[in-house]
Write a protein that holds these residues in place. Structure first.
Motif: not given
Length: 516
Positions: A1-23, A80-86
């Motif tokens: 699956m292709t997408g924008p080029s991903a090197g170490p300096e590329a950016i991820c939209l990161a979501i941390d859904l804690g019980t107290g609310g999302p970051k 921004v090249v990626a989204v990751a949820c935790t």
């Protein structure tokens, strides 16, 4: 699956859904956090042990924060090249085909399904039917809880007690998988996200299928389980309408969501075998990647599917970690900040005037599984001061972590040191030093440790997209401060800690009588 080029300096939209609310954060795949924000959400406490949250509100908050981050000027949207949820796990969101929730998320604390879970797994040995439990443990490493506070209990509760919600649901999803669906339109789960479902044969992590026998035993509707994808794979790309609304490029890839256990390991830079992290968040745990599947049923410690199909990670949980300091502030010091409380605690000498706090506010899971256990101050006298009580809470959490760490080292069959510490509780130098002194282990705090899960989600995306190698992860989470055990307090803490497990053993019958 292709997408924008991903090197170490590329950016991820990161979501941390804690019980107290999302970051929400924008993080370079190399671990640098460019922007982040946290929003609170309400938990709805319901009769019969219910605890729910509005999953639709999560999504609204996440989109709002992501747009604000891109508008801040700190984030070059084109990178921004990626989204990751935790985030939280062992919770269940009933979701329509469209991705919209059709009911509230049933949280990991919700035990309303206990009646139905006990019909599946209940019995006379620690609440379990041994023969049935053994079938689960042999394949998965664990078993559904007779208390009902896990996905099987949740799904059975919805099927039996809220059939109209179950009928509207196309999927029963873990929170991270629900968010992934909202981004991509693709329903998918993984061995990692489905850990607490106990429905996959974890002896072979490359088998992307549910175990038919376990699903049949559980009584859950198999048609509502999302297809499995390999942990660390790309689920899909962000839907064009979502990308347009957020202001990120087309083709941004979304990797499989993972529990906070996994993102903590990445964010602590501890993904090599036996590299250990200690988390002090609302709850608390000690994790380490290992090359084997193993279960210690007596102490509720298990190695679960890890960051890839070749590795596992040690899992366990204290129901209350940082929550204890929240409770103390709200109950006794409502006008104080956490910094003021820890400053007050520092004025009490190590040992807190021989006061011992047991931190089992909502029961315990590891190294004893007892939902009836409760917290308490012990050995309080007329000479006990406010600062002693605060320090006793900090030390009590550390005693509990030592109790768990002793069991984890026995599980791993080796000394586990240093401990990379993350989570909100790790911001306190005093609490970190107390942990080093009580546990007699070197404790290393990584930079921006309170946001380690966000960093970890981005690092996980970097590993998944091939932008980072495993060898680079340790350096992606540099150590900010090191706390070494003080030999001068060793004898004092050993003497007090020796009483800690004895207090549980002595009070266990009382807990059973009072909290049945």
């Amino acid at each position: 699956m292709t997408g924008p080029s991903a090197g170490p300096e590329a950016i991820c939209l990161a979501i941390d859904l804690g019980t107290g609310g999302p970051k929400v954060a924008f993080v370079r795949l190399s671990g640098e956090i460019l922007w982040h924000e946290h929003r609170l959400v309400d938990t709805h406490w319901l009769p019969g042990g219910g605890a729910t949250q509005d999953a639709g509100a999560w999504w609204d908050l996440i989109r709002d924060m992501a747009r604000r981050g891109l508008a801040s000027g700190a984030v070059p949207a084109g990178e921004v090249v990626a989204v990751a949820c935790t985030g939280q796990w062992a919770s269940t969101v009933p979701v329509a085909e469209s991705g919209e929730p059709v009911g509230d998320c049933v949280l990991w604390m919700d035990a309303r399904g206990g009646t139905y879970s006990r019909q599946v797994i209940g019995g006379p040995v620690g609440g379990y039917a041994p023969r049935r439990a053994l079938q689960w443990v042999r394949k998965t490493g664990g078993a559904p809880s007779p208390a009902g506070n896990d996905p099987i209990g949740h799904m059975l509760y919805l099927q039996h007690a809220e059939p109209e919600v179950a009928a509207r649901a196309r999927w029963f999803l873990e929170p991270v998988d629900y968010l992934t669906l909202r981004f991509t339109g693709v329903a998918a789960a993984s061995h990692a996200s489905m850990i607490a479902g106990w429905l996959t044969d974890n002896r072979r992590l490359d088998r992307l299928e549910y175990d038919e026998a376990l699903v049949a035993m559980s009584g859950v509707d198999a048609t509502k389980l999302a297809p499995l994808a390999a942990t660390g794979s790309v689920v899909g790309t962000v839907l064009p309408e979502v990308a347009g609304a957020l202001g990120i490029p087309d083709g941004v890839r979304v990797v499989t969501g993972v529990p906070d256990l996994h993102s903590a390991a990445c964010g602590a830079g501890a993904i090599g075998d036996f590299e250990t992290h200690l988390a002090i968040s609302t709850s608390s745990w000690i994790g380490a990647p290992v090359p084997f599947k193993k279960t210690d049923a007596r102490r509720s410690i298990v190695s679960v599917p890890g960051l890839s199909s070749q590795r596992y990670v040690i899992a366990n949980n204290h129901d209350s970690g940082g929550r204890c300091l929240h409770w103390l502030r709200d109950a006794l010091f409502p006008s104080s900040s956490f910094d003021e409380l820890t400053e007050l605690a520092a004025s009490s000498a190590p040992g807190a005037g021989d006061v011992i706090f047991t931190p089992w506010l909502t029961g315990e899971r590891s190294p004893v599984g007892d939902p009836r256990a409760r917290a308490g101050f012990h050995n309080v006298s007329v000479n006990t001061r406010a600062e002693d009580l605060v320090r006793a809470v900090l030390e009590g959490v550390a005693y509990n972590d030592r109790w768990l760490h002793d069991a984890v080292e026995s599980f791993a069959k080796r000394r586990l040191e240093p401990l990379r510490i993350v989570g909100g509780g790790s911001q306190s130098d005093l609490w970190c030093q107390i942990h080093a002194d009580v546990m007699d282990r070197v404790v290393e705090r990584v930079g921006d440790s309170v946001n380690a899960h966000l960093r970890g989600a981005a690092i996980f995306a970097g590993l998944s997209l091939g932008a980072l190698s495993a060898a680079e992860v340790r350096d992606a989470a540099p150590v900010e401060a090191t706390f070494r055990p003080d030999p001068a307090v060793r004898e004092r803490y050993d003497r007090l800690y020796a009483e800690f497990p004895r207090l549980y053993k002595a009070q266990r019958p009382m807990f059973a009588r009072l909290n049945a």
